[in-house]
Design an enzyme around this catalytic site. Structure first.
Site, PDB file in Angstrom:
ATOM      1  N   ARG A   1       0.851  -1.190   0.000  1.00  0.00           N
ATOM      2  CA  ARG A   1       0.000   0.000   0.000  1.00  0.00           C
ATOM      3  C   ARG A   1       0.878   1.228   0.000  1.00  0.00           C
ATOM      4  O   ARG A   1       1.948   1.228   0.605  1.00  0.00           O
ATOM      5  CB  ARG A   1      -0.863   0.028   1.252  1.00  0.00           C
ATOM      6  CG  ARG A   1      -2.054  -0.860   1.114  1.00  0.00           C
ATOM      7  CD  ARG A   1      -3.144  -0.361   2.000  1.00  0.00           C
ATOM      8  NE  ARG A   1      -4.432  -0.803   1.500  1.00  0.00           N
ATOM      9  CZ  ARG A   1      -5.572  -0.316   1.942  1.00  0.00           C
ATOM     10  NH1 ARG A   1      -5.587   0.627   2.841  1.00  0.00           N
ATOM     11  NH2 ARG A   1      -6.705  -0.767   1.468  1.00  0.00           N
TER      12      ARG A   1
ATOM     13  N   ARG B   1       5.273   7.164  -6.871  1.00  0.00           N
ATOM     14  CA  ARG B   1       4.738   6.056  -7.662  1.00  0.00           C
ATOM     15  C   ARG B   1       5.829   4.992  -7.887  1.00  0.00           C
ATOM     16  O   ARG B   1       5.578   3.804  -7.820  1.00  0.00           O
ATOM     17  CB  ARG B   1       4.270   6.631  -9.008  1.00  0.00           C
ATOM     18  CG  ARG B   1       3.033   5.983  -9.562  1.00  0.00           C
ATOM     19  CD  ARG B   1       2.561   6.807 -10.748  1.00  0.00           C
ATOM     20  NE  ARG B   1       1.911   5.982 -11.749  1.00  0.00           N
ATOM     21  CZ  ARG B   1       0.648   5.597 -11.711  1.00  0.00           C
ATOM     22  NH1 ARG B   1      -0.119   5.943 -10.717  1.00  0.00           N
ATOM     23  NH2 ARG B   1       0.131   4.866 -12.675  1.00  0.00           N
TER      24      ARG B   1
ATOM     25  N   ASN C   1      -1.807  -2.799  -8.685  1.00  0.00           N
ATOM     26  CA  ASN C   1      -1.413  -1.590  -9.430  1.00  0.00           C
ATOM     27  C   ASN C   1       0.043  -1.211  -9.239  1.00  0.00           C
ATOM     28  O   ASN C   1       0.620  -1.545  -8.207  1.00  0.00           O
ATOM     29  CB  ASN C   1      -2.294  -0.416  -8.963  1.00  0.00           C
ATOM     30  CG  ASN C   1      -3.556  -0.317  -9.792  1.00  0.00           C
ATOM     31  OD1 ASN C   1      -3.536  -0.578 -10.993  1.00  0.00           O
ATOM     32  ND2 ASN C   1      -4.637   0.098  -9.156  1.00  0.00           N
TER      33      ASN C   1
ATOM     34  N   ASP D   1     -12.447  -0.072 -17.026  1.00  0.00           N
ATOM     35  CA  ASP D   1     -12.679   1.259 -17.597  1.00  0.00           C
ATOM     36  C   ASP D   1     -13.674   1.173 -18.760  1.00  0.00           C
ATOM     37  O   ASP D   1     -14.505   2.055 -18.959  1.00  0.00           O
ATOM     38  CB  ASP D   1     -11.366   1.874 -18.105  1.00  0.00           C
ATOM     39  CG  ASP D   1     -10.253   1.759 -17.090  1.00  0.00           C
ATOM     40  OD1 ASP D   1      -9.810   2.787 -16.580  1.00  0.00           O
ATOM     41  OD2 ASP D   1      -9.841   0.618 -16.779  1.00  0.00           O
TER      42      ASP D   1
ATOM     43  N   ARG E   1     -17.097   0.924 -17.467  1.00  0.00           N
ATOM     44  CA  ARG E   1     -17.544   2.254 -17.017  1.00  0.00           C
ATOM     45  C   ARG E   1     -17.984   3.090 -18.219  1.00  0.00           C
ATOM     46  O   ARG E   1     -18.990   3.801 -18.166  1.00  0.00           O
ATOM     47  CB  ARG E   1     -16.414   2.964 -16.267  1.00  0.00           C
ATOM     48  CG  ARG E   1     -16.208   2.386 -14.883  1.00  0.00           C
ATOM     49  CD  ARG E   1     -15.052   3.057 -14.160  1.00  0.00           C
ATOM     50  NE  ARG E   1     -14.904   2.506 -12.828  1.00  0.00           N
ATOM     51  CZ  ARG E   1     -13.760   2.475 -12.148  1.00  0.00           C
ATOM     52  NH1 ARG E   1     -12.654   2.945 -12.699  1.00  0.00           N
ATOM     53  NH2 ARG E   1     -13.716   1.969 -10.938  1.00  0.00           N
TER      54      ARG E   1
ATOM     55  N   HIS F   1      -4.066   1.546 -17.861  1.00  0.00           N
ATOM     56  CA  HIS F   1      -5.150   1.640 -16.889  1.00  0.00           C
ATOM     57  C   HIS F   1      -4.743   2.781 -15.967  1.00  0.00           C
ATOM     58  O   HIS F   1      -4.026   2.600 -14.993  1.00  0.00           O
ATOM     59  CB  HIS F   1      -5.294   0.324 -16.106  1.00  0.00           C
ATOM     60  CG  HIS F   1      -6.188   0.463 -14.908  1.00  0.00           C
ATOM     61  ND1 HIS F   1      -7.532   0.709 -14.994  1.00  0.00           N
ATOM     62  CD2 HIS F   1      -5.910   0.405 -13.573  1.00  0.00           C
ATOM     63  CE1 HIS F   1      -8.044   0.789 -13.776  1.00  0.00           C
ATOM     64  NE2 HIS F   1      -7.079   0.615 -12.897  1.00  0.00           N
TER      65      HIS F   1
ATOM     66  N   THR G   1     -11.258   0.979  -3.936  1.00  0.00           N
ATOM     67  CA  THR G   1     -12.310   0.491  -4.845  1.00  0.00           C
ATOM     68  C   THR G   1     -12.253  -1.031  -4.805  1.00  0.00           C
ATOM     69  O   THR G   1     -11.174  -1.608  -4.704  1.00  0.00           O
ATOM     70  CB  THR G   1     -12.099   0.954  -6.306  1.00  0.00           C
ATOM     71  OG1 THR G   1     -10.912   0.354  -6.815  1.00  0.00           O
ATOM     72  CG2 THR G   1     -11.980   2.460  -6.412  1.00  0.00           C
TER      73      THR G   1
HETATM   74  P1  6V0 Z   1      -5.448  -4.341   0.526  1.00  0.00           P
HETATM   75  O1  6V0 Z   1      -6.822  -4.267   1.104  1.00  0.00           O
HETATM   76  O2  6V0 Z   1      -4.313  -3.687   1.232  1.00  0.00           O
HETATM   77  O3  6V0 Z   1      -5.116  -5.886   0.267  1.00  0.00           O
HETATM   78  C1  6V0 Z   1      -3.862  -6.351  -0.122  1.00  0.00           C
HETATM   79  C2  6V0 Z   1      -3.697  -7.716   0.487  1.00  0.00           C
HETATM   80  O4  6V0 Z   1      -2.466  -8.265  -0.014  1.00  0.00           O
HETATM   81  C3  6V0 Z   1      -3.603  -7.705   2.012  1.00  0.00           C
HETATM   82  O5  6V0 Z   1      -4.519  -8.632   2.564  1.00  0.00           O
HETATM   83  C4  6V0 Z   1      -2.146  -8.099   2.300  1.00  0.00           C
HETATM   84  O6  6V0 Z   1      -2.006  -8.843   3.497  1.00  0.00           O
HETATM   85  C5  6V0 Z   1      -1.830  -8.932   1.065  1.00  0.00           C
HETATM   86  N1  6V0 Z   1      -0.393  -8.991   0.760  1.00  0.00           N
HETATM   87  C6  6V0 Z   1       0.465  -7.969   0.612  1.00  0.00           C
HETATM   88  N2  6V0 Z   1       1.700  -8.441   0.344  1.00  0.00           N
HETATM   89  C7  6V0 Z   1       1.610  -9.794   0.324  1.00  0.00           C
HETATM   90  C8  6V0 Z   1       2.532 -10.840   0.119  1.00  0.00           C
HETATM   91  N3  6V0 Z   1       3.830 -10.583  -0.117  1.00  0.00           N
HETATM   92  N4  6V0 Z   1       2.092 -12.113   0.166  1.00  0.00           N
HETATM   93  C9  6V0 Z   1       0.792 -12.361   0.436  1.00  0.00           C
HETATM   94  N5  6V0 Z   1      -0.133 -11.418   0.643  1.00  0.00           N
HETATM   95  C10 6V0 Z   1       0.276 -10.146   0.605  1.00  0.00           C
HETATM   96  O7  6V0 Z   1      -5.450  -3.714  -0.954  1.00  0.00           O
HETATM   97  P2  6V0 Z   1      -6.660  -3.761  -1.993  1.00  0.00           P
HETATM   98  O8  6V0 Z   1      -7.263  -5.114  -1.965  1.00  0.00           O
HETATM   99  O9  6V0 Z   1      -7.518  -2.573  -1.809  1.00  0.00           O
HETATM  100  O10 6V0 Z   1      -5.864  -3.549  -3.372  1.00  0.00           O
HETATM  101  C11 6V0 Z   1      -5.012  -4.574  -3.861  1.00  0.00           C
HETATM  102  C12 6V0 Z   1      -4.295  -4.104  -5.119  1.00  0.00           C
HETATM  103  O11 6V0 Z   1      -5.231  -3.980  -6.188  1.00  0.00           O
HETATM  104  C13 6V0 Z   1      -3.610  -2.747  -4.995  1.00  0.00           C
HETATM  105  O12 6V0 Z   1      -2.373  -2.786  -5.677  1.00  0.00           O
HETATM  106  C14 6V0 Z   1      -4.589  -1.813  -5.696  1.00  0.00           C
HETATM  107  O13 6V0 Z   1      -3.958  -0.646  -6.177  1.00  0.00           O
HETATM  108  C15 6V0 Z   1      -5.040  -2.718  -6.819  1.00  0.00           C
HETATM  109  N6  6V0 Z   1      -6.262  -2.344  -7.502  1.00  0.00           N
HETATM  110  C16 6V0 Z   1      -6.289  -2.519  -8.838  1.00  0.00           C
HETATM  111  C17 6V0 Z   1      -7.394  -2.173  -9.579  1.00  0.00           C
HETATM  112  C18 6V0 Z   1      -7.374  -2.367 -11.068  1.00  0.00           C
HETATM  113  O14 6V0 Z   1      -8.275  -1.888 -11.771  1.00  0.00           O
HETATM  114  N7  6V0 Z   1      -6.384  -3.035 -11.610  1.00  0.00           N
HETATM  115  C19 6V0 Z   1      -8.546  -1.663  -8.936  1.00  0.00           C
HETATM  116  C20 6V0 Z   1      -8.545  -1.538  -7.589  1.00  0.00           C
HETATM  117  C21 6V0 Z   1      -7.380  -1.840  -6.765  1.00  0.00           C
END
Ligand code: 6V0
Length: 331
Positions: free
Chosen positions: A98, A105, A137, A165, A168, A192, A247
């Site tokens: 995160r 970036r 991402n 997208d 949408r 994206h 999201t």
């Molecule tokens: P989140 O809620 O922080 O979930 C991430 C999960 O990954 C957590 O449960 C962590 O424990 C787990 N995690 C992290 N590192 C590891 C690892 N090394 N091994 C195992 N598990 C791990 O994030 P969220 O679910 O909101 O987003 C996840 C990713 O999706 C992010 O990179 C967002 O930017 C991306 N998205 C991409 C979108 C797209 O259109 N492509 C849209 C929305 C979010």
């Protein structure tokens, strides 16, 4: 005597079908939405989840096991050990770092590269034939990195890209013309992100090209104000994040849609992140979204769109933007 023997007359061993197993890496907001979408759309009856956070895995597993009672007889297993994904047909990757205060970036991408260098070889080891769907991402860059680290055959690594997208866009078209979204066609391509391109030349409603009835689409004198739709499509994620912090639901359903196409080998065309070198005079090794035919092994073909010269130019700008970011990453 075992009471079970009174209940049943045993004939053969229980088995579980393996050919439709789908695994989710990372069970945060997005992973949960993917899981819910797979479950309630009955896309598979065999799901594995993996996360490094033990309490999260245990909690989600318990919660979803009961939720599965309202779906078909779906088997869900979860673990902090990655071998839970063994023999998957599809692996959906949503894990990622995160953004922390002060992160640029590039520092965020670099953190994700380190995560991927650890997990991608293990995913390939336990599920060598799985199609990998990238969601983390920046998804285009992470797809590029995964393709390089995994060394899988062409097409087996695919990014969720602009599939969301594009939905949408169809939503806004459907509202604009008051017709069902399924009757609105056309693609968002490229990154994206901010440099995504709405390919106006591909937009149709009920089979009619919108450009044929509005020659000024996207220009300042356009009475339909397509530039407003363009902005809505591209700023929606940021708006949602500013309101609820993340999201998840639309991306969850969008990824489940890709998984459905792959698991059923139905060869639908989706705009997804693929290797774009050689298309539209893109000379660099960049990955971005183009419409592609998907099947059980991932990308089968990339559609050669007849883009206008302006659209080609915008797509190349999108590729340049991604390439400049890519150059700074150390794999
Ligand atoms: P989140 O809620 O922080 O979930 C991430 C999960 O990954 C957590 O449960 C962590 O424990 C787990 N995690 C992290 N590192 C590891 C690892 N090394 N091994 C195992 N598990 C791990 O994030 P969220 O679910 O909101 O987003 C996840 C990713 O999706 C992010 O990179 C967002 O930017 C991306 N998205 C991409 C979108 C797209 O259109 N492509 C849209 C929305 C979010």
């Amino acid at each position: 005597p075992d009471p079970r023997d009174k209940l049943f007359c045993h004939i053969a061993e229980h088995t579980r079908r393996q050919q439709n197993k789908i695994s989710i890496i990372g069970i945060g907001h997005v992973g949960q939405a993917v899981l819910a979408s797979l479950l309630f759309q009955k896309i598979t009856d065999n799901i594995a989840i993996y996360d490094r956070d033990e309490d999260k895995i245990k909690g989600e597993l318990l919660d979803f096991q009961y939720a599965a009672m309202y779906s078909s007889n779906t088997h869900i297993e979860g673990s902090t050990k990655i071998n839970v994904i063994v023999n998957s047909k599809i692996v959906i990757i949503t894990a990622g770092a995160r953004r922390q205060k002060g992160d640029t970036r590039i520092t965020l991408v670099q953190k994700n590269v380190e995560v991927f260098q650890d997990i991608i070889p293990k995913i390939v080891q336990y599920a060598p034939h799985a199609v990998l769907i990238l969601v983390s991402n920046p998804v285009d860059i992470m797809t590029y990195i995964t393709d390089k680290i995994s060394c899988l055959p062409p097409g087996q690594v695919v990014g969720s890209g602009t599939n969301l997208d594009t939905s949408r866009l169809h939503f806004y078209m459907s509202h604009k013309y008051n017709v069902a979204a399924e009757s609105c066609k056309g693609w968002v391509i490229g990154e994206h992100g901010e440099t995504a391109v709405i390919a106006y030349s591909t937009l149709t409603v009920g089979g009619t090209y919108i450009e044929d009835i509005n020659f000024k689409m996207g220009e300042s004198c356009d009475i339909e104000k397509w530039s407003d739709i363009h902005n809505e499509v591209l700023t929606t994620s940021a708006n949602i994040i500013s309101l609820k912090g993340y999201t998840n639901w639309a991306i969850g359903l969008s990824v489940a849609d890709l998984a459905h196409t792959i698991i059923t080998n139905n060869k639908s065309v989706h705009p997804v992140t693929v290797s774009a070198k050689g298309f539209y005079c893109i000379t660099e090794d960049v990955y971005l979204s183009l419409p592609a035919v998907l099947g059980e092994n991932g990308v089968i073909e990339v559609v050669r769109l007849e883009l206008s010269s302006k659209e080609c130019e915008l797509l190349r700008k999108s590729a340049d933007y991604l390439y400049n970011m890519q150059k700074e990453i150390k794999i």
